[in-house]
Scaffold this motif. Structure first.
Motif, mmCIF file in Angstrom:
data_model
loop_
_atom_site.group_PDB
_atom_site.id
_atom_site.type_symbol
_atom_site.label_atom_id
_atom_site.label_comp_id
_atom_site.label_asym_id
_atom_site.label_seq_id
_atom_site.Cartn_x
_atom_site.Cartn_y
_atom_site.Cartn_z
ATOM 1 N N ARG A 1 -12.731 79.686 -17.608
ATOM 2 C CA ARG A 1 -12.515 80.292 -18.968
ATOM 3 C C ARG A 1 -13.437 79.601 -19.993
ATOM 4 N NH1 ARG A 1 -8.726 79.867 -23.180
ATOM 5 N NH2 ARG A 1 -8.149 81.782 -24.213
ATOM 6 N N ALA A 2 -13.358 78.250 -19.773
ATOM 7 C CA ALA A 2 -13.994 77.450 -20.920
ATOM 8 C C ALA A 2 -15.425 77.603 -20.957
ATOM 9 C CB ALA A 2 -13.866 75.980 -20.392
ATOM 10 N N GLY B 1 -15.480 87.533 -23.957
ATOM 11 C CA GLY B 1 -15.478 86.318 -23.422
ATOM 12 C C GLY B 1 -14.475 86.273 -22.026
ATOM 13 N N LYS C 1 -11.027 85.898 -20.576
ATOM 14 C CA LYS C 1 -9.626 85.621 -20.708
ATOM 15 C C LYS C 1 -8.729 86.107 -19.261
ATOM 16 C CE LYS C 1 -8.532 90.443 -21.920
ATOM 17 N NZ LYS C 1 -7.063 90.783 -22.323
ATOM 18 N N LYS D 1 -14.976 81.145 -24.037
ATOM 19 C CA LYS D 1 -13.475 81.469 -24.435
ATOM 20 C C LYS D 1 -13.789 82.808 -25.264
ATOM 21 C CE LYS D 1 -11.610 76.820 -24.465
ATOM 22 N NZ LYS D 1 -11.189 75.741 -25.138
#
Length: 185
Positions: A154-155, A166, A168, A158
């Motif tokens: 996820r990083a 992004g 999620k 984001k």
């Protein structure tokens, strides 16, 4: 007494728990085997298919360890019986996700694709359907490891608050912001 720590853990059939010297807890089940080092001050008792964690005193340190290790052991038992699964959704035009074995290849709008090697303890699967955002599915017996890998993925990108582009979690609610409005004449 700790509300979480005092709850007994019911051990399902097919799960074998071994507590060795130094409080090393090993849990074996149909999906695999996990080990966890428990603080030597705490006691672990097994009787009639239930496991209880006891503490020697009411000091703040022992109270905090009591609930922590009870939860960790309960998560280990749940992991070797049912396993854990986390799904991530890759949202954005041109954003793609594919896997080759445990190598996850992400195209997230950067000048290059991102290659992420997922540990062998975690299974990875990507689902791509026309007209829908790609989904990355992570499965493992270790709750902590699957959560950590999902957070790392996820990083990479984001979700941003304007368009929601992004990576999620599936079902995650994003706080959206209104964009700029045209100037009045």
């Amino acid at each position: 007494m700790s509300r979480i720590g005092k709850n007994p853990i019911s051990v399902p059939s097919g799960v074998k728990i071994d507590v060795s010297k130094g409080n090393l807890v090993t849990v074996k089940g149909p999906k695999g085997e996990l080990t966890q080092q428990v603080n030597p001050d705490l006691g672990i008792e097994m009787e009639d298919g239930t496991l209880t964690v006891t503490r020697p005193s009411n000091s703040k340190r022992h109270r905090s360890f009591h609930g922590l290790y009870r939860s960790l052991i309960a998560n280990m038992i749940e992991g070797v019986t049912n396993g854990y699964e986390l799904s991530l959704e890759v949202v954005g035009v041109g954003y793609r996700a594919e896997n080759k074995g445990n190598l996850l290849i992400l195209t997230l709008g950067y000048s290059h694709p991102i290659y992420f090697m997922v540990p062998p303890e975690v299974g990875v699967e990507t689902i791509s359907a026309k007209g829908k955002a790609p989904i990355v599915k992570l499965t493992s017996t270790d709750k902590q490891l699957v959560g950590q890998i999902a957070a790392k993925i996820r990083a990479f990108r984001k979700p941003e608050p304007y368009k929601g582009k992004g990576i999620k979690f599936v079902g995650e609610e994003l706080r959206r912001k209104a964009g700029k409005t045209a100037a009045k004449k």
